[in-house]
Scaffold this active site. Structure first.
Site, short mmCIF file in Angstrom:
data_model
loop_
_atom_site.label_atom_id
_atom_site.label_comp_id
_atom_site.label_asym_id
_atom_site.label_seq_id
_atom_site.Cartn_x
_atom_site.Cartn_y
_atom_site.Cartn_z
N SER A 238 3.44 -2.44 10.35
CA SER A 238 4.88 -2.53 10.62
C SER A 238 5.52 -3.82 10.13
CB SER A 238 5.16 -2.32 12.12
OG SER A 238 4.75 -1.03 12.52
N GLY B 19 2.80 -1.22 4.31
CA GLY B 19 2.81 0.21 4.00
C GLY B 19 4.23 0.70 3.77
N GLY B 20 4.80 1.34 4.78
CA GLY B 20 6.11 1.99 4.65
C GLY B 20 7.17 1.16 3.96
N GLU C 262 -5.41 -5.08 10.35
CA GLU C 262 -4.39 -4.07 10.60
C GLU C 262 -4.71 -3.33 11.89
OE1 GLU C 262 -2.33 -2.81 6.69
OE2 GLU C 262 -4.10 -1.56 6.91
N LYS D 40 0.04 4.19 -0.20
CA LYS D 40 -0.67 5.35 0.37
C LYS D 40 -0.45 6.55 -0.55
CE LYS D 40 -0.30 3.14 4.83
NZ LYS D 40 -0.26 3.23 6.28
N HIS E 121 -9.61 1.04 4.82
CA HIS E 121 -8.36 1.30 5.54
C HIS E 121 -8.63 2.23 6.72
CE1 HIS E 121 -4.26 2.40 6.47
NE2 HIS E 121 -3.90 1.32 5.80
N GLU F 17 -7.06 4.64 7.78
CA GLU F 17 -6.85 6.06 7.47
C GLU F 17 -8.09 6.62 6.76
OE1 GLU F 17 -3.12 5.39 5.50
OE2 GLU F 17 -2.25 4.84 7.44
N GLY G 269 2.60 1.85 11.10
CA GLY G 269 3.63 2.89 11.07
C GLY G 269 4.30 3.14 12.41
N ASN H 236 0.87 -1.17 0.00
CA ASN H 236 0.00 0.00 0.00
C ASN H 236 0.90 1.22 0.00
OD1 ASN H 236 -1.83 2.00 0.42
ND2 ASN H 236 -2.54 1.30 2.43
P1 13P Z 1 2.95 0.19 7.75
O1 13P Z 1 3.45 -1.06 7.07
O2 13P Z 1 3.70 1.42 7.33
O3 13P Z 1 2.86 0.02 9.23
O4 13P Z 1 1.46 0.45 7.21
C1 13P Z 1 0.55 -0.60 7.22
C2 13P Z 1 -0.62 -0.20 6.42
O5 13P Z 1 -1.36 0.71 6.79
C3 13P Z 1 -0.87 -0.90 5.17
O6 13P Z 1 -2.14 -0.67 4.68
#
Ligand code: 13P
Length: 231
Positions: free
Chosen positions: A195, A216-217, A157, A9, A90, A92, A163, A7
């Site tokens: 993470s 994500g990251g 998640e 983002k 998600h 967010e 994050g 992702n």
């Molecule tokens: P991180 O891997 O940065 O923690 O983010 C997870 C995420 O929100 C994937 O959708």
């Protein structure tokens, strides 16, 4: 075969995405799904989709019929440009755009009607976990899906793991995955997200009830993400 989903983002640009795909080693038995900002979907589907690498949208409108919905992209539009997967729900999007379980379910249904697979994100806050209410909370998030008979992909998640570098214990992840699956009689996939990186991905992917990861990251680095996909 597991699902290894990225992702991005709201990150990247044309050059970044081009470089990312040229640096990403696709040599894996797993299904790789890469969630990109909407504006890069069409070009990426055309250039980078393969049988085991699929481009995903990160969200979609809950309205499928064309109309006065300024700024929205419909499931049919995603389908039109060849998108096969879409992340919905998600935390967010729930947080910043007040999306709720009802609208997320509507999105799922619209996506299903055009044959796009959803990755439905669910997860509790730290407050909910500290109150030991996480199982009930997740039951509420998936309640609407219980009538569905198709194979659903959930991404668990926990918000406190996104994050932050914090990852739940194996027992916590397995407990939640079994809990989610216990609501259904059909095959359900549960990805874990929060993470994930190449140091912890093998352990997570080896868990009996985990069918993949949503990253994500760490997905923004093509080599790192390839290591995860190959773990
Ligand atoms: P991180 O891997 O940065 O923690 O983010 C997870 C995420 O929100 C994937 O959708």
């Amino acid at each position: 075969m597991k699902i290894i989903a990225a992702n991005f983002k709201m990150n990247g640009n044309t050059q970044f995405i081009r470089n990312w795909f040229s640096n990403f080693n696709t040599d894996t038995e797993n299904l790789v799904v890469v969630g990109l900002p909407a504006i890069y979907l069409e070009n990426s589907v055309r250039n980078f989709n393969t049988s085991n690498l699929k481009i995903a949208a990160q969200n979609v409108s809950k309205f499928n019929i064309p109309g006065a919905y300024t700024g929205q992209i419909s499931p049919a539009m995603l389908k039109d440009v060849g998108v096969e997967f879409c992340i919905i729900g998600h935390s967010e999007a729930r947080d910043y755009f007040s999306e709720d379980n009802e609208s997320i379910y509507e999105k799922y249904s619209c996506l299903k009607s055009v044959n796009i697979k959803s990755i439905v994100c669910i997860g509790e806050s730290l407050e909910v976990r500290e109150a030991k209410n996480q199982l009930n909370f997740i039951s509420d998030q998936i309640e609407k899906f219980k009538t569905m008979e198709d194979e659903i992909i959930f991404a668990y998640e926990p918000i406190w793991a996104i994050g932050t570098g914090l990852v739940p214990t194996q027992d916590q992840i397995e407990e939640m995955s079994c809990h989610i699956k216990s609501h259904f009689s059909q095959k359900i996939s549960v990805l874990y997200g929060g993470s994930v990186n190449s140091n912890n991905s093998s352990e997570i992917l080896n868990m009996k009830n985990i069918d993949g990861v949503l990253v994500g990251g760490a997905s923004l680095n093509a080599e790192e993400f390839a290591n995860i996909a190959q773990s």
